[in-house]
Design a protein around this motif. Structure first.
Motif, mmCIF file in Angstrom:
data_model
loop_
_atom_site.group_PDB
_atom_site.id
_atom_site.type_symbol
_atom_site.label_atom_id
_atom_site.label_comp_id
_atom_site.label_asym_id
_atom_site.label_seq_id
_atom_site.Cartn_x
_atom_site.Cartn_y
_atom_site.Cartn_z
ATOM 1 N N ILE A 19 22.018 72.822 9.050
ATOM 2 C CA ILE A 19 21.498 71.496 8.661
ATOM 3 C C ILE A 19 22.526 70.429 9.034
ATOM 4 C CG2 ILE A 19 20.929 69.996 6.711
ATOM 5 C CD1 ILE A 19 19.670 72.484 5.350
ATOM 6 N N MET A 20 23.793 70.709 8.761
ATOM 7 C CA MET A 20 24.841 69.747 9.106
ATOM 8 C C MET A 20 24.913 69.520 10.610
ATOM 9 S SD MET A 20 27.882 70.757 6.425
ATOM 10 C CE MET A 20 29.093 69.705 7.244
ATOM 11 N N MET A 23 22.110 67.230 11.472
ATOM 12 C CA MET A 23 22.418 65.866 11.041
ATOM 13 C C MET A 23 23.466 65.224 11.939
ATOM 14 S SD MET A 23 22.705 66.439 6.923
ATOM 15 C CE MET A 23 22.930 64.739 6.448
ATOM 16 N N ASN A 24 24.325 65.980 12.494
ATOM 17 C CA ASN A 24 25.531 65.718 13.281
ATOM 18 C C ASN A 24 26.689 65.421 12.333
ATOM 19 O OD1 ASN A 24 26.479 62.908 13.352
ATOM 20 N ND2 ASN A 24 24.653 62.404 14.522
ATOM 21 N N CYS A 27 27.521 61.871 10.985
ATOM 22 C CA CYS A 27 26.641 61.451 9.887
ATOM 23 C C CYS A 27 27.065 62.127 8.582
ATOM 24 C CB CYS A 27 25.200 61.797 10.242
ATOM 25 S SG CYS A 27 23.994 61.354 8.989
ATOM 26 N N CYS A 28 27.373 63.415 8.647
ATOM 27 C CA CYS A 28 27.807 64.147 7.450
ATOM 28 C C CYS A 28 29.083 63.538 6.879
ATOM 29 C CB CYS A 28 28.043 65.616 7.776
ATOM 30 S SG CYS A 28 26.562 66.510 8.289
ATOM 31 N N TYR A 56 16.525 70.102 0.831
ATOM 32 C CA TYR A 56 17.163 71.107 1.689
ATOM 33 C C TYR A 56 17.026 72.528 1.153
ATOM 34 C CZ TYR A 56 19.159 66.846 3.534
ATOM 35 O OH TYR A 56 19.305 65.597 4.067
ATOM 36 N N ASP A 117 12.501 67.794 8.295
ATOM 37 C CA ASP A 117 13.753 67.129 7.943
ATOM 38 C C ASP A 117 14.875 67.556 8.875
ATOM 39 O OD1 ASP A 117 16.415 66.968 6.462
ATOM 40 O OD2 ASP A 117 15.124 65.835 5.104
ATOM 41 N N SER A 118 14.972 68.848 9.144
ATOM 42 C CA SER A 118 16.079 69.383 9.941
ATOM 43 C C SER A 118 15.596 70.549 10.782
ATOM 44 C CB SER A 118 17.218 69.874 9.035
ATOM 45 O OG SER A 118 17.648 68.862 8.167
ATOM 46 N N TRP A 177 16.689 55.378 10.852
ATOM 47 C CA TRP A 177 17.257 56.174 9.772
ATOM 48 C C TRP A 177 18.739 56.346 10.048
ATOM 49 C CZ3 TRP A 177 19.932 60.582 8.628
ATOM 50 C CH2 TRP A 177 19.969 60.934 7.268
ATOM 51 N N GLY A 178 19.533 56.164 9.010
ATOM 52 C CA GLY A 178 20.976 56.349 9.126
ATOM 53 C C GLY A 178 21.613 55.447 10.162
#
Length: 190
Positions: A19-20, A23-24, A27-28, A56, A117-118, A177-178
């Motif tokens: 998942i991380m 997200m990259n 971003c984490c 998650y 989501d991921s 987003w983000g």
């Protein structure tokens, strides 16, 4: 040979890592803040994957399993109508672990779609059609819920966008987003 199956709680550590990656790490790190590191963020994400009621959660995750019982990839999806309740665990965890309040975060989905989501395939297993298998299994999950399947793709990721179009996703609208410009894509119900 790859099997797509529902994730199990004991797989949380690997699922959190993937998942991380989806997200990259930049971003984490932003979510963790300047006083915390990616290892600490991974610990939070692992707890969130182990939760029953987190966006998650392992309960929202499909895993691609190799014949050697390795996790080759993951796809986390949930009913967009449940985003606010499912996100609460992340908001509470980030506040407790990092002292950061994300309660005003924009919604990336809404009622009316199964939201991806991921999606991530481990580097060792890329270019083998696993992402396509995970997407197809998730689209089928959406059909069973009578929901189209939606996702956001960063406009700077044309390779992913091409894959989504090949699997049947179509452009819906622009999103953000983000801090990243995104395209909202959906795989419509037949």
């Amino acid at each position: 040979m790859i099997k797509i199956e529902n994730a199990q709680k004991w797989q949380a550590n690997v699922i959190a890592r993937l998942i991380m990656e989806a997200m990259n790490h930049e971003c984490c790190q932003w979510f963790a803040g300047p006083n915390h590191n990616l290892k600490e963020f991974h610990q939070l994400m692992t707890k969130l994957v182990e939760c029953e009621d987190s966006q998650y959660s392992y309960r929202n995750t499909l895993v691609a399993i190799t014949d050697k019982n390795e996790i080759a990839g993951i796809c986390v999806s949930y009913d967009g109508a449940r985003l606010k309740e499912l996100r609460q665990a992340f908001i509470e965890g980030a506040l407790a672990d990092f002292g950061r309040d994300f309660s005003d975060m924009n919604d990336e989905t809404a009622a009316g779609e199964l939201y991806i989501d991921s999606l991530c395939v481990d580097k060792a297993f890329r270019a083998k059609g696993i992402a396509k298998q995970l997407l197809e299994a998730t689209i089928e999950k959406g059909r069973k819920l009578n929901l189209p399947t939606g996702l956001l793709v960063d406009i700077c990721n044309p390779q992913a966008e091409r894959l989504y179009h090949r699997v049947g996703f179509v452009y819906v609208d622009d999103n953000q987003w983000g801090g990243h410009k995104m395209k909202h894509l959906q795989n419509q119900l037949p």
